[in-house]
Design a protein around this motif. Structure first.
Motif, PDB file in Angstrom:
ATOM      1  N   UNK A 251       0.836  -1.210   0.000  1.00 58.89           N
ATOM      2  CA  UNK A 251       0.000   0.000   0.000  1.00 58.89           C
ATOM      3  C   UNK A 251       0.864   1.250   0.000  1.00 58.89           C
ATOM      4  N   UNK A 252       1.984   1.199   0.687  1.00 59.98           N
ATOM      5  CA  UNK A 252       2.884   2.342   0.704  1.00 59.98           C
ATOM      6  C   UNK A 252       3.452   2.614  -0.680  1.00 59.98           C
ATOM      7  N   UNK A 253       3.806   1.548  -1.412  1.00 61.36           N
ATOM      8  CA  UNK A 253       4.322   1.725  -2.773  1.00 61.36           C
ATOM      9  C   UNK A 253       3.268   2.327  -3.680  1.00 61.36           C
ATOM     10  N   UNK A 254       2.015   1.843  -3.555  1.00 58.19           N
ATOM     11  CA  UNK A 254       0.930   2.409  -4.359  1.00 58.19           C
ATOM     12  C   UNK A 254       0.720   3.880  -4.021  1.00 58.19           C
ATOM     13  N   UNK A 255       0.802   4.208  -2.730  1.00 63.63           N
ATOM     14  CA  UNK A 255       0.625   5.600  -2.313  1.00 63.63           C
ATOM     15  C   UNK A 255       1.733   6.487  -2.866  1.00 63.63           C
ATOM     16  N   UNK A 256       2.952   5.958  -2.943  1.00 63.76           N
ATOM     17  CA  UNK A 256       4.055   6.749  -3.504  1.00 63.76           C
ATOM     18  C   UNK A 256       3.807   7.060  -4.972  1.00 63.76           C
ATOM     19  N   UNK A 257       3.270   6.103  -5.711  1.00 62.65           N
ATOM     20  CA  UNK A 257       2.934   6.382  -7.103  1.00 62.65           C
ATOM     21  C   UNK A 257       1.844   7.434  -7.200  1.00 62.65           C
ATOM     22  N   UNK A 414       6.975   0.956 -18.832  1.00 56.92           N
ATOM     23  CA  UNK A 414       7.059   0.375 -17.493  1.00 56.92           C
ATOM     24  C   UNK A 414       8.256   0.924 -16.729  1.00 56.92           C
ATOM     25  N   UNK A 415       9.371   1.084 -17.424  1.00 62.37           N
ATOM     26  CA  UNK A 415      10.562   1.625 -16.769  1.00 62.37           C
ATOM     27  C   UNK A 415      10.332   3.061 -16.312  1.00 62.37           C
ATOM     28  N   UNK A 416       9.614   3.846 -17.115  1.00 65.41           N
ATOM     29  CA  UNK A 416       9.347   5.236 -16.720  1.00 65.41           C
ATOM     30  C   UNK A 416       8.483   5.274 -15.451  1.00 65.41           C
ATOM     31  N   UNK A 417       7.484   4.395 -15.398  1.00 68.21           N
ATOM     32  CA  UNK A 417       6.645   4.349 -14.197  1.00 68.21           C
ATOM     33  C   UNK A 417       7.457   3.854 -13.009  1.00 68.21           C
ATOM     34  N   UNK A 418       8.279   2.828 -13.229  1.00 71.76           N
ATOM     35  CA  UNK A 418       9.109   2.311 -12.145  1.00 71.76           C
ATOM     36  C   UNK A 418      10.048   3.378 -11.613  1.00 71.76           C
ATOM     37  N   UNK A 419      10.449   4.302 -12.485  1.00 72.35           N
ATOM     38  CA  UNK A 419      11.326   5.383 -12.053  1.00 72.35           C
ATOM     39  C   UNK A 419      10.716   6.239 -10.962  1.00 72.35           C
ATOM     40  N   UNK A 420       9.385   6.271 -10.893  1.00 72.03           N
ATOM     41  CA  UNK A 420       8.725   7.036  -9.828  1.00 72.03           C
ATOM     42  C   UNK A 420       8.998   6.428  -8.459  1.00 72.03           C
ATOM     43  N   UNK A 421       9.268   5.121  -8.441  1.00 69.56           N
ATOM     44  CA  UNK A 421       9.541   4.441  -7.178  1.00 69.56           C
ATOM     45  C   UNK A 421      11.025   4.402  -6.843  1.00 69.56           C
ATOM     46  N   UNK A 422      11.878   4.545  -7.859  1.00 67.81           N
ATOM     47  CA  UNK A 422      13.311   4.379  -7.626  1.00 67.81           C
ATOM     48  C   UNK A 422      14.082   5.687  -7.580  1.00 67.81           C
ATOM     49  N   UNK A 423      13.474   6.791  -7.966  1.00 69.94           N
ATOM     50  CA  UNK A 423      14.171   8.074  -7.942  1.00 69.94           C
ATOM     51  C   UNK A 423      13.189   9.157  -7.505  1.00 69.94           C
ATOM     52  N   UNK A 424      13.642  10.124  -6.700  1.00 76.80           N
ATOM     53  CA  UNK A 424      12.743  11.190  -6.269  1.00 76.80           C
ATOM     54  C   UNK A 424      12.343  12.051  -7.454  1.00 76.80           C
ATOM     55  N   UNK A 425      11.089  12.528  -7.502  1.00 76.39           N
ATOM     56  CA  UNK A 425      10.674  13.396  -8.604  1.00 76.39           C
ATOM     57  C   UNK A 425      11.379  14.743  -8.534  1.00 76.39           C
ATOM     58  N   UNK A 426      11.458  15.393  -9.677  1.00 73.03           N
ATOM     59  CA  UNK A 426      12.107  16.695  -9.784  1.00 73.03           C
ATOM     60  C   UNK A 426      11.079  17.758 -10.158  1.00 73.03           C
TER      61      UNK A 426
END
Length: 567
Positions: A251-257, A414-426
């Motif tokens: 749920x935390x991962x979904x919330x981060x997205x 998919x990689x672009x979406x995954x980037x939301x979880x692996x790198x802070x947004x700018x």
């Protein structure tokens, strides 16, 4: 930049330091690897561009590496390959140095990493837990910092489960994107060569080198409509039993997205889990017998045959053909239901596994523990989907991972979406054509951008309509006489901002823009040399306010809408 020779020396020092011999089946002699590295250093010194120079990689033991035996985790099966598998050859041609072949669940049959006569591969973070399989050694070699990236294979989740358990990235590309020649098959119609790395960019770089035009032909994918990423998530009740703390981590991962601007959509997970159960409980396991069944039958009882693997493969011998055809028909129906449930979602977000067992738990229940791990991964290749597994935090000090799944050939999305979880947004400040409602705003939306706030610059800027047809805005910091200019602040994933920068033409550039509250945000600025002949429109306070005046100045029949990538 580190040289290839320096990287190889560091890798062998790390191998000695971590002392994890069960990771490897065949480790190349250090002298051979150093000779390769010296040759690469000489080529780069001569000016040759090698995109992977200075990197080392490991290869799962069912993939051919010239000069090393291919065992598929079974010593008596071993053969000497005449050449590298195409995937390996492309990486070496790009400057990467092979360290050796890695341990795996025998014949790539398992998700635990313990079914091997070379020993159970222990988890990189907590050695009392499994590393995940079947690509166990490759994942641990990356997680321990020995290899920069590693190759695995994925039929039922073997390129994703080990990534989740060891806190790294696992790319399972569209089937056929990486050639599967030179790979001992598990299920030839489903197998994919996969990539492990510590970061998403590293994994993507290796994938780009190996990828080739698919023999399947590139389908005509529907154009993604502008807007935030649309992420499908199931109701928690459909996930079934999870380890303690895993539901909260998911749920935390979904919330981060969602916090990053994604729109969450509810999906029916039933067709995915029904198909997942068919991979081993149905007739599809017969393809494993077609791959190595004759060898297993001929060596029944051999000391180096894992009994669990041998039992799975041997039992598949007697599955009747009519059952396979019935299962294919059922799978077609389930796939239709699954894709209909996904609708226009960009990706399906799932925990990579329902839990993480210990070595003791797998030993006590080898079939049950393994079957549980494939609940979310087994259906991906059956449905011909692409996937990426990424770290998403920790539970009780051990890695927790999620995966994003989407239609074939949506790997980059998919990689672009995954980037939301692996790198802070700018953050990005825009004052012109990228403002809401303006012609280029769709670029920000398509890159995963979301509007954070409407504001203004500090009263220190001048705005110009550049001398182009049609007119385009240019923002410059004023030495004197500046004003506040209407602005919007958008948030983009790091990869999205990078893509925007790559397409940015002169005279535009990115730089620090001071906002009304005194903070600085990256924003679009204009090079001073572009202002010759430009009309100053600072007094209008913003681009949108100035557009009617510019339209009247141009006269009837002339467009005033900005048309290029200017902010």
């Amino acid at each position: 930049m580190i040289t290839a020779s320096e990287r190889v020396r560091a890798a062998y020092a790390r191998i000695a330091q971590v002392d994890r011999p069960e990771v490897w089946i065949a480790l190349r002699p250090r002298g051979e690897a150093e000779a390769d590295a010296a040759a690469i250093d000489a080529r780069t010194a001569a000016g040759e561009r090698l995109p992977l120079a200075g990197t080392v990689f490991a290869v799962k033991g069912n993939i051919d590496v010239a000069g090393l035996p291919t065992t598929a985790g079974c010593p008596s099966f071993a053969y000497e390959p005449p050449a590298d598998a195409p995937a390996v050859a492309r990486l070496r041609a790009a400057g990467a140095v092979v360290l050796g072949t890695t341990n795996l669940d025998q014949f790539a049959t398992g998700l635990v990493g313990t079914r091997s006569p070379y020993g159970a591969v222990r988890n990189a973070v907590d050695p009392s837990y499994v590393s995940g399989g079947s690509s166990s050694g490759s994942a641990v070699a990356v997680a321990l910092g020995v290899a920069d990236f590693a190759l695995g294979t994925d039929t039922a989740g073997s390129g994703r489960v080990p990534a989740a358990f060891n806190g790294i990235v696992g790319l399972k590309p569209t089937r056929g994107l990486i050639p599967a020649e030179g790979v001992v098959p598990a299920c030839a119609s489903l197998d994919c060569v996969t990539v492990f790395a510590r970061t998403l960019p590293e994994a993507e770089r290796a994938l780009a080198v190996m990828a080739a035009p698919s023999g399947r032909g590139l389908p005509a994918l529907e154009q993604r409509r502008p807007g935030p990423w649309r992420i499908a998530v199931p109701r928690l009740g459909q996930l079934g039993e999870l380890d303690e703390g895993w539901a909260e981590a998911y749920e935390s991962a979904a919330a981060r997205l969602e916090d990053a601007g994604a729109e969450l959509l509810t999906v029916d997970l039933a067709p995915f889990t029904e198909a997942a159960a068919m991979l081993y409980e149905g007739a599809f396991v017969a393809e494993r017998y077609a791959a190595v069944g004759a060898f297993v039958d001929a060596h029944a009882g051999a000391a180096d045959l894992d009994p669990t693997v041998a039992g799975i493969i041997s039992r598949a011998r007697d599955i009747p053909a009519h059952r396979l055809h019935a299962d294919l028909e059922k799978l077609s129906v389930l796939r239709g239901r699954a894709l209909a449930s996904l609708g226009d979602a960009d990706a399906l977000l799932l925990p990579t596994t329902p839990g993480h067992p210990t070595l003791a738990e797998v030993e006590a229940d080898p079939l049950g523990a393994n079957a549980r791990l494939g609940r979310f991964t087994n259906s991906t290749n059956l449905f011909d989907l692409a996937a990426v597994a990424v770290p998403a935090g920790e539970v009780e000090g051990r890695p927790f991972g999620v995966m994003l799944i989407g239609p074939a050939f949506t790997d980059e999305r998919l990689a672009r979406v995954a980037g939301l979880l692996t790198a802070p947004p700018l953050s990005l400040a825009v004052v012109g054509a990228h403002l809401s409602g303006q012609p280029l705003n769709g670029q920000l939306l398509s890159l995963g951008g979301r509007l954070i706030r409407t504001t203004a610059t500090a009263p220190a800027y001048r705005l110009y309509a550049l001398d182009t047809v049609p007119a385009k805005p240019g923002l410059v910091r004023a030495r004197a006489g500046g004003a506040a200019i209407e602005a919007e602040v958008w948030q983009l994933p790091a990869e999205g901002l990078g893509a925007l920068v790559a397409a940015l033409p002169r005279p535009m550039a990115l730089g620090g823009v001071e906002l009304a509250d005194g903070s600085f945000v990256t924003g679009f600025l204009c090079a001073p040399e572009a202002l010759d002949g430009a009309r100053e429109i600072t007094s209008y306070g913003g681009w949108r306010t100035a557009l009617p005046s510019l339209a009247r100045a141009e006269g009837p029949g002339q467009s005033t809408a900005p048309s290029t990538t200017h902010g």
